[in-house]
Write an enzyme that holds these catalytic residues in place. Structure first.
Site, PDB file in Angstrom:
ATOM      1  N   ASP A  69       6.491  -2.503 -11.493  1.00 43.94           N
ATOM      2  CA  ASP A  69       6.954  -2.028 -10.190  1.00 43.94           C
ATOM      3  C   ASP A  69       8.180  -2.791  -9.691  1.00 43.94           C
ATOM      4  O   ASP A  69       8.582  -3.814 -10.277  1.00 43.94           O
ATOM      5  CB  ASP A  69       5.815  -2.113  -9.156  1.00 43.94           C
ATOM      6  CG  ASP A  69       5.061  -3.449  -9.197  1.00 43.94           C
ATOM      7  OD1 ASP A  69       5.563  -4.408  -9.805  1.00 43.94           O
ATOM      8  OD2 ASP A  69       3.974  -3.519  -8.623  1.00 43.94           O
ATOM      9  N   ASN A 105      -6.504  -5.828  -1.742  1.00 46.14           N
ATOM     10  CA  ASN A 105      -7.145  -4.539  -1.442  1.00 46.14           C
ATOM     11  C   ASN A 105      -7.447  -3.743  -2.725  1.00 46.14           C
ATOM     12  O   ASN A 105      -7.728  -2.566  -2.663  1.00 46.14           O
ATOM     13  CB  ASN A 105      -6.262  -3.717  -0.490  1.00 46.14           C
ATOM     14  CG  ASN A 105      -4.889  -3.412  -1.091  1.00 46.14           C
ATOM     15  OD1 ASN A 105      -4.659  -3.645  -2.275  1.00 46.14           O
ATOM     16  ND2 ASN A 105      -3.999  -2.887  -0.286  1.00 46.14           N
ATOM     17  N   HIS A 155      -5.342  -3.118  -5.187  1.00 50.82           N
ATOM     18  CA  HIS A 155      -4.246  -2.359  -5.792  1.00 50.82           C
ATOM     19  C   HIS A 155      -3.867  -2.934  -7.158  1.00 50.82           C
ATOM     20  O   HIS A 155      -4.036  -4.115  -7.425  1.00 50.82           O
ATOM     21  CB  HIS A 155      -3.031  -2.212  -4.860  1.00 50.82           C
ATOM     22  CG  HIS A 155      -2.165  -3.419  -4.681  1.00 50.82           C
ATOM     23  ND1 HIS A 155      -1.591  -3.746  -3.473  1.00 50.82           N
ATOM     24  CD2 HIS A 155      -1.721  -4.373  -5.553  1.00 50.82           C
ATOM     25  CE1 HIS A 155      -0.854  -4.828  -3.619  1.00 50.82           C
ATOM     26  NE2 HIS A 155      -0.912  -5.227  -4.868  1.00 50.82           N
ATOM     27  N   GLU A 180      -1.527   1.658  -4.012  1.00 49.63           N
ATOM     28  CA  GLU A 180      -2.303   1.215  -2.864  1.00 49.63           C
ATOM     29  C   GLU A 180      -3.551   2.090  -2.679  1.00 49.63           C
ATOM     30  O   GLU A 180      -3.613   3.212  -3.193  1.00 49.63           O
ATOM     31  CB  GLU A 180      -1.421   1.308  -1.611  1.00 49.63           C
ATOM     32  CG  GLU A 180      -0.218   0.352  -1.627  1.00 49.63           C
ATOM     33  CD  GLU A 180      -0.589  -1.074  -1.243  1.00 49.63           C
ATOM     34  OE1 GLU A 180      -1.664  -1.553  -1.640  1.00 49.63           O
ATOM     35  OE2 GLU A 180       0.227  -1.714  -0.553  1.00 49.63           O
TER      36      GLU A 180
END
Ligand code: GLP
Length: 239
Positions: free
Chosen positions: A67, A134, A136, A141
């Protein structure tokens, strides 16, 4: 899914490096999937050390990173381009390195180009992953669904907060990123996920024991045939 628990973060990094080193030794022209964040740094340092000792040669390897932020100058020290150069690429002899272009004029076209390039290279042999607090992976996400292809994502507050530490202040953290999709990650022949620290414990618990749920994107890895999760005791504290 294999889970290995280590005493500390340093051991996790070294264990991940062992897997990547054997991959490159076994297949010198490997296509490596690489990750940013603080988690992979120990692994990269070990790979650099073995390269400098003459044990590891990356001259036939190609890498694709997961990313990049959207709209951040790649010369900016917190861009993932700059991170990878500083932490790994400047110190080894990788034949070719690739990251998605977060400054492309047409980001949708760039996402398609990135997926096609990985496919043309024969797919990723071994993918390194960190994990967000979280759950990810890459910058995929929590969401209502898993997205297959490389996508443009709005970062969540939790991710922006977590990544503020790399910037001068929260306002400087980009709000968007371009990330390899879940399909791109799942297509890797082998996945190595590493996590250290207590703030990853819930995400690791939900990945290993929870339902496969796009609210915890890493949980999809339960359906991948060849995943190794390497964690320290703190990240394993809820297992
Ligand atoms: C970032 C990256 C992820 C990384 C995660 C965890 O947002 N996009 O690829 O796995 O955060 O980062 P860290 O290892 O610093 O905790």
């Amino acid at each position: 899914m294999q889970v290995r628990i280590f005493e500390n973060a340093e051991q996790v990094g070294k264990a991940a490096a062992l897997l990547f080193a054997s991959q490159v030794t076994r297949k010198p022209n490997s296509v490596l999937g690489l990750a940013t964040g603080s988690s992979p740094i120990g692994c990269y340092q070990q790979l650099i050390a073995w390269h400098k000792e003459g044990i590891l040669d990356f001259s036939e390897c190609i890498s694709y990173n997961l990313d990049e932020y959207v709209g951040l100058d790649i010369e900016h020290e917190t861009s993932y381009h700059a991170f990878m150069k500083a932490q790994l690429f400047d110190h080894i002899n990788m034949k070719e390195t690739n990251l998605p272009d977060g400054n492309a004029e047409d980001l949708v076209a760039e996402a398609k180009r990135y997926d096609a390039a990985i496919e043309a290279a024969g797919g990723i042999d071994m993918q390194l992953l960190g994990i967000g607090r979280n759950g990810h992976i890459g910058f995929n996400e929590p969401a209502d669904k898993f997205v297959y292809g490389t996508q443009i994502v709005d970062l969540t507050e939790s991710t922006i907060d977590a990544n503020t530490r790399f910037f001068e202040n929260k306002d400087q953290v980009p709000r968007k990123a371009i990330s390899l999709g879940i399909g791109g990650i799942m297509n890797a022949k082998e996945v190595v996920l590493i996590a250290m620290g207590a703030d990853k414990a819930q995400a690791i618990h939900d990945t290993v024991y929870g339902e496969i749920d796009p609210q915890v994107q890493a949980s999809i890895l339960r359906s991948h045939p060849h995943v190794t999760i390497l964690v320290d005791k703190a990240a394993a504290s809820l297992l």
